[in-house]
Design an enzyme around this catalytic site. Structure first.
Site, mmCIF file in Angstrom:
data_model
loop_
_atom_site.group_PDB
_atom_site.id
_atom_site.type_symbol
_atom_site.label_atom_id
_atom_site.label_comp_id
_atom_site.label_asym_id
_atom_site.label_seq_id
_atom_site.Cartn_x
_atom_site.Cartn_y
_atom_site.Cartn_z
ATOM 1 N N THR A 3 -4.459 -1.175 -0.754
ATOM 2 C CA THR A 3 -3.666 -0.607 0.341
ATOM 3 C C THR A 3 -4.501 0.314 1.223
ATOM 4 O O THR A 3 -5.506 0.884 0.766
ATOM 5 C CB THR A 3 -2.489 0.191 -0.265
ATOM 6 O OG1 THR A 3 -1.906 1.014 0.744
ATOM 7 C CG2 THR A 3 -2.936 1.108 -1.395
ATOM 8 N N ASP A 4 -4.040 0.499 2.463
ATOM 9 C CA ASP A 4 -4.701 1.465 3.359
ATOM 10 C C ASP A 4 -4.416 2.904 2.932
ATOM 11 O O ASP A 4 -5.084 3.833 3.401
ATOM 12 C CB ASP A 4 -4.260 1.242 4.819
ATOM 13 C CG ASP A 4 -2.767 1.417 5.057
ATOM 14 O OD1 ASP A 4 -2.006 1.627 4.089
ATOM 15 O OD2 ASP A 4 -2.342 1.339 6.236
ATOM 16 N N GLU A 5 -3.426 3.089 2.038
ATOM 17 C CA GLU A 5 -3.019 4.464 1.696
ATOM 18 C C GLU A 5 -4.119 5.215 0.953
ATOM 19 O O GLU A 5 -4.094 6.438 0.887
ATOM 20 C CB GLU A 5 -1.702 4.450 0.897
ATOM 21 C CG GLU A 5 -0.610 3.759 1.689
ATOM 22 C CD GLU A 5 0.803 3.976 1.183
ATOM 23 O OE1 GLU A 5 1.058 4.989 0.506
ATOM 24 O OE2 GLU A 5 1.661 3.130 1.484
ATOM 25 N N LYS A 30 -4.017 3.656 -6.840
ATOM 26 C CA LYS A 30 -4.634 2.480 -6.207
ATOM 27 C C LYS A 30 -6.112 2.772 -5.898
ATOM 28 O O LYS A 30 -6.973 1.893 -6.063
ATOM 29 C CB LYS A 30 -3.896 2.100 -4.918
ATOM 30 C CG LYS A 30 -2.513 1.520 -5.125
ATOM 31 C CD LYS A 30 -2.492 0.187 -5.878
ATOM 32 C CE LYS A 30 -3.082 -0.962 -5.092
ATOM 33 N NZ LYS A 30 -2.862 -2.271 -5.784
ATOM 34 N N TYR A 61 0.849 7.359 -6.070
ATOM 35 C CA TYR A 61 0.639 5.918 -5.838
ATOM 36 C C TYR A 61 -0.745 5.658 -5.262
ATOM 37 O O TYR A 61 -1.521 4.850 -5.791
ATOM 38 C CB TYR A 61 1.718 5.377 -4.893
ATOM 39 C CG TYR A 61 1.380 4.015 -4.303
ATOM 40 C CD1 TYR A 61 1.274 2.889 -5.111
ATOM 41 C CD2 TYR A 61 1.141 3.866 -2.926
ATOM 42 C CE1 TYR A 61 0.944 1.640 -4.565
ATOM 43 C CE2 TYR A 61 0.818 2.623 -2.384
ATOM 44 C CZ TYR A 61 0.722 1.520 -3.206
ATOM 45 O OH TYR A 61 0.390 0.291 -2.673
ATOM 46 N N ASN A 76 3.305 -3.816 4.839
ATOM 47 C CA ASN A 76 3.824 -5.177 5.054
ATOM 48 C C ASN A 76 5.335 -5.140 5.250
ATOM 49 O O ASN A 76 6.003 -4.222 4.781
ATOM 50 C CB ASN A 76 3.581 -6.035 3.813
ATOM 51 C CG ASN A 76 2.150 -6.500 3.655
ATOM 52 O OD1 ASN A 76 1.904 -7.591 3.175
ATOM 53 N ND2 ASN A 76 1.182 -5.688 4.037
ATOM 54 N N TYR A 81 13.183 10.102 6.981
ATOM 55 C CA TYR A 81 12.567 11.294 6.387
ATOM 56 C C TYR A 81 11.984 12.209 7.476
ATOM 57 O O TYR A 81 11.274 11.737 8.375
ATOM 58 C CB TYR A 81 11.417 10.921 5.456
ATOM 59 C CG TYR A 81 11.786 10.083 4.242
ATOM 60 C CD1 TYR A 81 13.091 9.951 3.795
ATOM 61 C CD2 TYR A 81 10.786 9.429 3.519
ATOM 62 C CE1 TYR A 81 13.403 9.198 2.679
ATOM 63 C CE2 TYR A 81 11.085 8.669 2.391
ATOM 64 C CZ TYR A 81 12.394 8.551 1.982
ATOM 65 O OH TYR A 81 12.687 7.795 0.883
ATOM 66 N N ASP A 104 2.487 -8.459 -19.305
ATOM 67 C CA ASP A 104 1.937 -7.222 -18.749
ATOM 68 C C ASP A 104 0.431 -7.390 -18.540
ATOM 69 O O ASP A 104 -0.255 -7.880 -19.453
ATOM 70 C CB ASP A 104 2.223 -6.097 -19.766
ATOM 71 C CG ASP A 104 1.997 -4.722 -19.190
ATOM 72 O OD1 ASP A 104 1.013 -4.526 -18.450
ATOM 73 O OD2 ASP A 104 2.810 -3.826 -19.499
ATOM 74 N N ASP A 151 12.250 15.644 4.144
ATOM 75 C CA ASP A 151 11.017 14.862 4.157
ATOM 76 C C ASP A 151 10.506 14.609 2.734
ATOM 77 O O ASP A 151 10.823 15.356 1.801
ATOM 78 C CB ASP A 151 9.942 15.613 4.970
ATOM 79 C CG ASP A 151 8.936 14.656 5.583
ATOM 80 O OD1 ASP A 151 8.978 13.445 5.276
ATOM 81 O OD2 ASP A 151 8.101 15.126 6.380
ATOM 82 N N LEU A 179 7.850 -8.527 -14.607
ATOM 83 C CA LEU A 179 9.246 -8.432 -14.151
ATOM 84 C C LEU A 179 9.799 -7.033 -14.395
ATOM 85 O O LEU A 179 10.766 -6.836 -15.139
ATOM 86 C CB LEU A 179 10.136 -9.515 -14.780
ATOM 87 C CG LEU A 179 9.748 -10.963 -14.434
ATOM 88 C CD1 LEU A 179 10.740 -11.943 -15.067
ATOM 89 C CD2 LEU A 179 9.692 -11.185 -12.918
#
Ligand code: NAD
Ligand code: TYD
Length: 358
Positions: A132-134, A162, A158, A188, A215, A57, A289, A33
């Site tokens: 993620t695709d990132e 990941k 980020y 998503n 941006y 956690d 940006d 949370l």
């Protein structure tokens, strides 16, 4: 039963709600949370004996060991993460703590638990890592969409965190044989999306008469998937995915950001016109940006379709309409998120600020 980490967040909550709508197999939600976790997302499960919520956690190894030993899940589905690129630029440390170290601790706890299982349970166990695709980096307008074989080139704190977690998951399979599956999904959208991300931010700002911050030139492209389609893909991968494999999840819906913002504005013009008769698009405001902003993401989801027969069921038009309608119908949820009142939910509903509660 299954354990879902991060089940009070946007995708995790949609997943838990959908899971229990499709099956009676119990779920334990483990969520710290953070600001992004909102137990109100799971309010409809209050008193449901199939659901247990534990505030904690993923970095807390003792807690993980206890929960695994007590509940003996057949799978761990790992959604918990710090997930907002802009926050990762301003303060990357939490991303390393949760996404990298937290995933490592969860993998180690899962490995210890899995190693001690009897043969039948051991071979049925799954650790599904939601990514993620990132991690694949940024595409030029003419590059092919990301296939699972695409080289990792993460550009933000980020996506780097990941990517690191994906590598750990892969290594725990190759080195220790942990039965893992990884999904890499595109952007998503849908119900319970925290209004710091593009689509919900545009909806709530538009309704509040605030500027809609786009941006740069607004021509960055993302590949949008309705969250419930992501949830169905995860259920399918859990059910039939090949161990150690990764599956890209996407909806073949590439759109420039400015087009998304115009679509949201047009839907609001139709569904909740402004009192002064002006168009919501007049609130669009181009702003500085994001540093290192990835230009284009696109997912090639052919492997998931060919190997596991998964396809999205929403088009962008149907999904975005449902999403805008959800925000219009859930003004209370939005107001409590914006005022911060959602953070009192645990105390008011469960009588204690932390610990386990059913
Ligand atoms: P979110 O930020 O809405 O939710 C994350 C949840 O994890 C929150 O409930 C938060 O309280 C919890 N959490 C954070 N740190 C924790 C910790 N240390 N221990 C336990 N719980 C913790 O994120 P989301 O958008 O729902 O994303 C869920 C997962 O899906 C993430 O792993 C993200 O990388 C991945 N993903 C997201 C998208 C997207 O478009 N949102 C796309 C592809 C993949
Ligand atoms: P976001 O929802 O933060 O997802 P991600 O960065 O993980 O793709 O942003 C989606 C796109 O929208 C991204 O290109 C950044 C852009 N964006 C804006 O133009 N304005 C905003 O206020 C936000 C939050 C995002």
């Amino acid at each position: 039963m299954i354990i879902v980490t991060g089940g009070a967040g946007f995708i995790g909550a949609n997943f838990v709600l959908d899971w229990l709508a499709h099956s009676d197999e119990p779920v334990l939600t483990l969520d710290k949370l953070t600001y992004a976790g909102n137990l109100e997302n799971l309010a409809s499960l209050r008193g449901d004996p199939r659901h247990v919520f534990v505030q904690g956690d993923i970095g807390d190894r003792a807690l993980l060991d206890r929960l695994l030993a007590e509940h003996r899940p057949r799978a761990v589905l790992h959604f918990a993460a710090e997930s907002h690129v802009d926050r990762s630029i301003h303060g990357p440390e939490d991303f390393i703590q949760t996404n990298v170290l937290g995933t490592f601790r969860l993998l180690e706890a899962a490995r210890a638990y899995w190693s001690g299982l009897q043969e039948a349970e051991k071979s049925a166990f799954r650790f599904l890592h939601v990514s993620t695709d990132e991690v694949y980096g940024s595409l030029s307008p003419t590059d092919p969409a990301f296939a699972e074989t695409k080289r990792y080139e993460p550009n933000s704190p980020y996506s780097a965190s990941k990517a690191a977690s994906d590598h750990l998951v892969r290594a725990w399979h190759h080195t220790y044989g942990l039965p893992v599956l990884t999904t890499n999904c595109s952007n998503n959208y849908g119900p319970y999306h925290f209004p710091e991300k593009l689509i919900p931010l545009m909806i709530v700002n538009a309704l509040a008469g605030k500027p809609l911050p786009v941006y740069g030139d607004g021509q960055q492209v993302r590949d949008w998937l309705y969250v419930k389609d992501h949830c169905s893909a995860i259920r399918r991968v859990l059910e039939a995915g090949q161990l150690g494999e990764t599956y890209n999840v996407g909806g073949w819906n590439e759109k420039p950001n400015i087009e998304i913002v115009h679509t949201v504005c047009a839907l609001l013009d139709e569904l909740r016109p402004r009192a002064d008769g002006q168009r919501y698009a007049t609130q669009i405001s181009y702003v500085k940006d994001r540093p290192g902003h990835d230009r284009r993401y696109a997912i090639d989801a052919r492997k998931l379709e060919a190997d596991l027969g998964w396809k999205p069921s929403e088009t962008f038009d149907t999904g975005i309409r449902k999403t805008v309608l959800w925000y219009l119908d859930n003004a209370e949820w939005v107001a409590r998120v914006q005022s911060g009142a959602y953070r009192d939910w645990v105390a008011t509903q469960y009588g204690a600020p932390d610990g386990a509660a059913a």
